[in-house]
Design an enzyme around this catalytic site. Structure first.
Site, PDB file in Angstrom:
ATOM      1  N   HIS A  42     -15.798 -11.143  58.351  1.00  0.00           N
ATOM      2  CA  HIS A  42     -16.097  -9.992  59.216  1.00  0.00           C
ATOM      3  C   HIS A  42     -17.566 -10.010  59.657  1.00  0.00           C
ATOM      4  O   HIS A  42     -17.886  -9.814  60.824  1.00  0.00           O
ATOM      5  CB  HIS A  42     -15.859  -8.666  58.467  1.00  0.00           C
ATOM      6  CG  HIS A  42     -14.462  -8.431  58.045  1.00  0.00           C
ATOM      7  ND1 HIS A  42     -13.419  -9.261  58.368  1.00  0.00           N
ATOM      8  CD2 HIS A  42     -13.901  -7.413  57.312  1.00  0.00           C
ATOM      9  CE1 HIS A  42     -12.295  -8.785  57.861  1.00  0.00           C
ATOM     10  NE2 HIS A  42     -12.558  -7.678  57.222  1.00  0.00           N
ATOM     11  N   GLU A  43     -18.459 -10.235  58.684  1.00  0.00           N
ATOM     12  CA  GLU A  43     -19.898 -10.188  58.965  1.00  0.00           C
ATOM     13  C   GLU A  43     -20.274 -11.269  59.982  1.00  0.00           C
ATOM     14  O   GLU A  43     -21.149 -11.060  60.833  1.00  0.00           O
ATOM     15  CB  GLU A  43     -20.701 -10.387  57.666  1.00  0.00           C
ATOM     16  CG  GLU A  43     -20.604  -9.227  56.697  1.00  0.00           C
ATOM     17  CD  GLU A  43     -19.372  -9.322  55.771  1.00  0.00           C
ATOM     18  OE1 GLU A  43     -18.486 -10.180  56.016  1.00  0.00           O
ATOM     19  OE2 GLU A  43     -19.315  -8.548  54.803  1.00  0.00           O
ATOM     20  N   GLU A  94     -18.607 -11.256  83.042  1.00  0.00           N
ATOM     21  CA  GLU A  94     -17.330 -11.167  83.748  1.00  0.00           C
ATOM     22  C   GLU A  94     -16.253 -10.849  82.719  1.00  0.00           C
ATOM     23  O   GLU A  94     -16.071 -11.570  81.731  1.00  0.00           O
ATOM     24  CB  GLU A  94     -17.070 -12.519  84.447  1.00  0.00           C
ATOM     25  CG  GLU A  94     -16.135 -12.441  85.631  1.00  0.00           C
ATOM     26  CD  GLU A  94     -14.710 -12.477  85.194  1.00  0.00           C
ATOM     27  OE1 GLU A  94     -13.894 -11.740  85.780  1.00  0.00           O
ATOM     28  OE2 GLU A  94     -14.415 -13.207  84.257  1.00  0.00           O
ATOM     29  N   LEU A  95     -15.482  -9.752  82.958  1.00  0.00           N
ATOM     30  CA  LEU A  95     -14.579  -9.217  81.931  1.00  0.00           C
ATOM     31  C   LEU A  95     -13.467 -10.178  81.515  1.00  0.00           C
ATOM     32  O   LEU A  95     -13.157 -10.314  80.331  1.00  0.00           O
ATOM     33  CB  LEU A  95     -13.950  -7.916  82.410  1.00  0.00           C
ATOM     34  CG  LEU A  95     -14.803  -6.663  82.256  1.00  0.00           C
ATOM     35  CD1 LEU A  95     -14.021  -5.434  82.658  1.00  0.00           C
ATOM     36  CD2 LEU A  95     -15.258  -6.544  80.803  1.00  0.00           C
ATOM     37  N   ASP A 138      -6.591 -11.106  60.253  1.00  0.00           N
ATOM     38  CA  ASP A 138      -7.375  -9.869  60.216  1.00  0.00           C
ATOM     39  C   ASP A 138      -7.373  -9.267  61.611  1.00  0.00           C
ATOM     40  O   ASP A 138      -7.231  -9.998  62.597  1.00  0.00           O
ATOM     41  CB  ASP A 138      -8.820 -10.167  59.780  1.00  0.00           C
ATOM     42  CG  ASP A 138      -8.962 -10.257  58.270  1.00  0.00           C
ATOM     43  OD1 ASP A 138      -8.155  -9.629  57.559  1.00  0.00           O
ATOM     44  OD2 ASP A 138      -9.870 -10.970  57.807  1.00  0.00           O
ATOM     45  N   CYS A 158      -8.391 -14.562  57.993  1.00  0.00           N
ATOM     46  CA  CYS A 158      -9.236 -14.394  56.805  1.00  0.00           C
ATOM     47  C   CYS A 158      -9.406 -15.754  56.140  1.00  0.00           C
ATOM     48  O   CYS A 158      -8.412 -16.412  55.800  1.00  0.00           O
ATOM     49  CB  CYS A 158      -8.583 -13.415  55.834  1.00  0.00           C
ATOM     50  SG  CYS A 158      -9.400 -13.377  54.231  1.00  0.00           S
TER      51      CYS A 158
END
Lengths: 131, 131, 131, 131, 131, 131, 131, 131, 131, 131
Positions: free
Chosen positions: A88-89, A70-71, A54, A47
């Site tokens: 967050h945004e 690719e994971l 967070d 944060c």
């Protein structure tokens, strides 16, 4: 904690923030429209206001075009945020832009479901459609 | 584990992979549109990268035309994948193509809901509509 | 078990199978469109292949026209299937046709949610709209 | 499927069945009694009667003595059963004996929670206490 | 329905009611105490008062001695009750006695969890310990 | 509502309140200890203070001796309370005493789980053991 | 129980049944479209056929126009049904008509979710839109 | 917010804090041991450190002796804390002492289940047994 | 990632690892036995083998003696682990020892519930009782 | 309690009620449409009729335009209602108007989910779209 005055600065220049690239592989079924939903249940950032961690669940749902993400590479991309102070945004919009740049999907939606802070919960959703 | 160099090869030629055929029976109500949803809660394959097993729930929802898929035969078809090294995205597209070839449905959707790996979950969805 | 060679025969002639009639009462609000959803949590038939019992939840959602279905009579209608060898797909279509014949609804949807067999679950949905 | 006549034989000689060894590491807190619970959500074997796969969740709860079980090695131990035809009751007792031999725990309980077959569910529990 | 006057008679002579035998196999681990829990999610009988079907989940938890109960045979044993008019309380006690006779367990508990009737739910539990 | 001044009076003389009797039948397994749990999900009374309805789930768990309680009769006994103004605490103790008088059980526990009022929930539990 | 021959009569004349009026207050935000959802978790009536109580959850979702319904008055309105013998289908249509008459909403939907009877569950939904 | 320097003072003198009294009524069944569980789902206080509200569920389970606590009076007692700055640990011990003083129960347990703050949750439990 | 060769070293010397101290405040009710349960839903460390993050819920339940742990200080203590490579088993034992040293509780239990890795879940529990 | 005659007055002049302002920050992604959902799980007001507290969950979902709402400021805005006597319906409309004035969103929906009172639950939803 790691929080310094540069964090607040960062929020106003968030779109220039350099992030790791995400690798891709060739979509064998690119003649068809289908969707892939990837949910990272273990996402964490800092944060920018308090310097405290967070936590969130990040979900990406996309329709691949020529390439699939690719994971393992995507997972490493997410790890980058572990030490980054970011709103967050901004997380959700930043992930969306990086994802679009990596695999150029036909369509994608990114959702960030952030943990409760002070009795309040935040969910951010952003999307993109190729024209 | 069973994982060999041919696995990676396989991903690029996945559409040519030979799979068992699925039997059908005559739809007694083919004058009507109705849907059948079959969920296999016990699907497993091999991860082509690590050679370790992957697990998923596979759900097929279709509107039959002249033929309905025979359940026991479908179950045996799924068992074929138990020893096959194959990507999540390929499983769903492959099952869709094989299913369409077997009973020529008016409409079908296939969903593969794969177990968590490294804190990440993947769901793949593909569909088909007869023209 | 009760399973005989006539069971397989039955599947091909399922639409001629004689079933008990369902009673009705006069809809006092037939000037309005409203819906009634009846769920039978205790439905059972015989599997025509193995002769063993199958179990399901059957849900009927309808918009009545001149008549509403009498609940006790419907329950007795469902009891008829307790000793009948019949496919999942046929149960739902048969119940739909009988229901339409009994109360001539404006609209009706029948769903049969059958218990897991060999790790696989089946749900069948069929509907009708009066023209 | 892989099911051969030797499978039935196997059930009567299950205690002699050779299984992979499980590695351990030195318990740094062996002066204390504490418990470790490991749950494998992705366990599969072959049913010796039908040759078809069975699925289970296996949970091991133990109080280590001098050694703790190494997780990756335990996972590979579980993979061994993927191609073995074996009764539910034998799985749990076999895993218990192998686990006791590997790390000589003060106490251990093994639970196998097997998936529904024909409307029936089976859970097997076995335990051991060092004297 | 199938309900006749002999049903009421039956309740007073329930302990003499003839039921199918349950098969067993030799317990390979009879030198150890362990438990097996078998849950039948699809049990049905007839209510002796109304002649209408009753539904229940029956759970048997036992510690085997020399013999384990064979699952398929147990399933067929349960099927016997499909056409029998019998009280909830009698079902559980009857199953307990038959189970004890079949495999002579060290310990066993039988639970019958019956569906709601008239807003009321009934659960019956009975047990046995070998002396 | 039905609430009169006699309601408050009633609370101080609650133990003398006349209630309907509960019928029983002869326990065929009275040589054994087993338990019967009956849950009434649809219990309602009147609050003596406000005259408004109260709602609860009442659960009775007992070990029968010579007699078992007849379910339909018990249901009618519960209906008696629909128009009675009575405290939560009194309901559970009253039901307990009446139940003990009806079938003289070896052991019984009564629980009343009352719906939320003003953000508060009340559960009352009372028991009896034959000496 | 309270059930008399007039109950059956009542069902055919249900639309003339006199019910208590529901009070309202002036909507301060009637220049806007917004919705109010009120759920009564504790609704009870009498079954006209058996004279036994029925239980339901009644949910009203409406868009107010000039007036909002006063909650306490609505609650008292619902209490009226506690001693009334009435079909499930009639409850929902009756509540709808009374509600529309009381506050003249722009839009309203009424749902009655009735408790299980004989293994069957009933949900009735009716709606209204002001022209 | 309301938070002043006297709040911190309060924590060290919490046992002297004056609280409202709780009313009681005469237990008609004091010859028996039974329990009453009262759960307040809507409890709130002020955090003495931040001056911001805290929220909790408070559960009191007690065996009454000569007196039962009057519910409405208890509810008003809880309302007292709405404006009080007090630690989680003190809330539960204070409520326990006040409750014991009001009705002198044979036994009582108080649990306070406080909402998440900064990703952390706190539950405090305290009890009393009359000697 | 941050993972270096010193990580493996660390596991064998885990008991010497220096951690931040945890602050306390004076228990106003130390004349009584009561329990405090603190659950940290947002705990993260580094896996010493892969260098990738691990996630867990850590729960501490203790009976304070002279001192209670200060929550904010405990939270900061937990943050220390965010960059530490450490085994699941060591986390729980380390937290236990540090907690006992900080507030000298009468009794304490620490549970670490770690997220799924490779289809396997681990829970570690350790406790302490003052003599 | 705090409830005075001015409370009832307030309901008729609710739109003039002065509330604290909500701060904002500059939306870095205002060239895109995305949504932010903020849920306050800890909202409380006073019931104007009884003077007793009411509790609710308030959820705001909006598409920001030039500005995003600052979370801490929004939390303080919600705290204002802790001592205000106000109807459920007014809470949601008032919050909506204040929110629109603060950040001028492209679109916003506010939902208030209020706790059960007398067996009844209320949910109010209001929305706004910029023209």
């Amino acid at each position: 904690m790691k929080h310094t005055s540069t964090y607040d600065e960062l929020q106003n220049h968030i779109r220039e923030l350099k992030t790791p690239s995400i690798e891709t592989w060739v979509n064998q079924y690119h003649d068809k429209d289908y969707t892939i939903e990837i949910t990272n249940l273990e996402f964490t950032t800092i944060c920018p206001k308090t310097g405290l961690p967070d936590y969130a669940t990040i979900c990406i749902t996309y329709t691949p075009d020529r390439d699939c993400v690719e994971l393992k590479s995507l997972k490493e991309y997410f790890l980058f945020y572990r030490d980054v102070g970011i709103f967050h945004e901004h997380v959700v919009n930043k992930v969306l832009e990086d994802f679009v740049n990596s695999c150029q999907p036909r369509k994608v939606e990114v959702t960030g479901n952030f943990n409760i802070r002070g009795g309040m919960k935040t969910i951010v959703r952003a999307g993109y459609v190729k024209e």
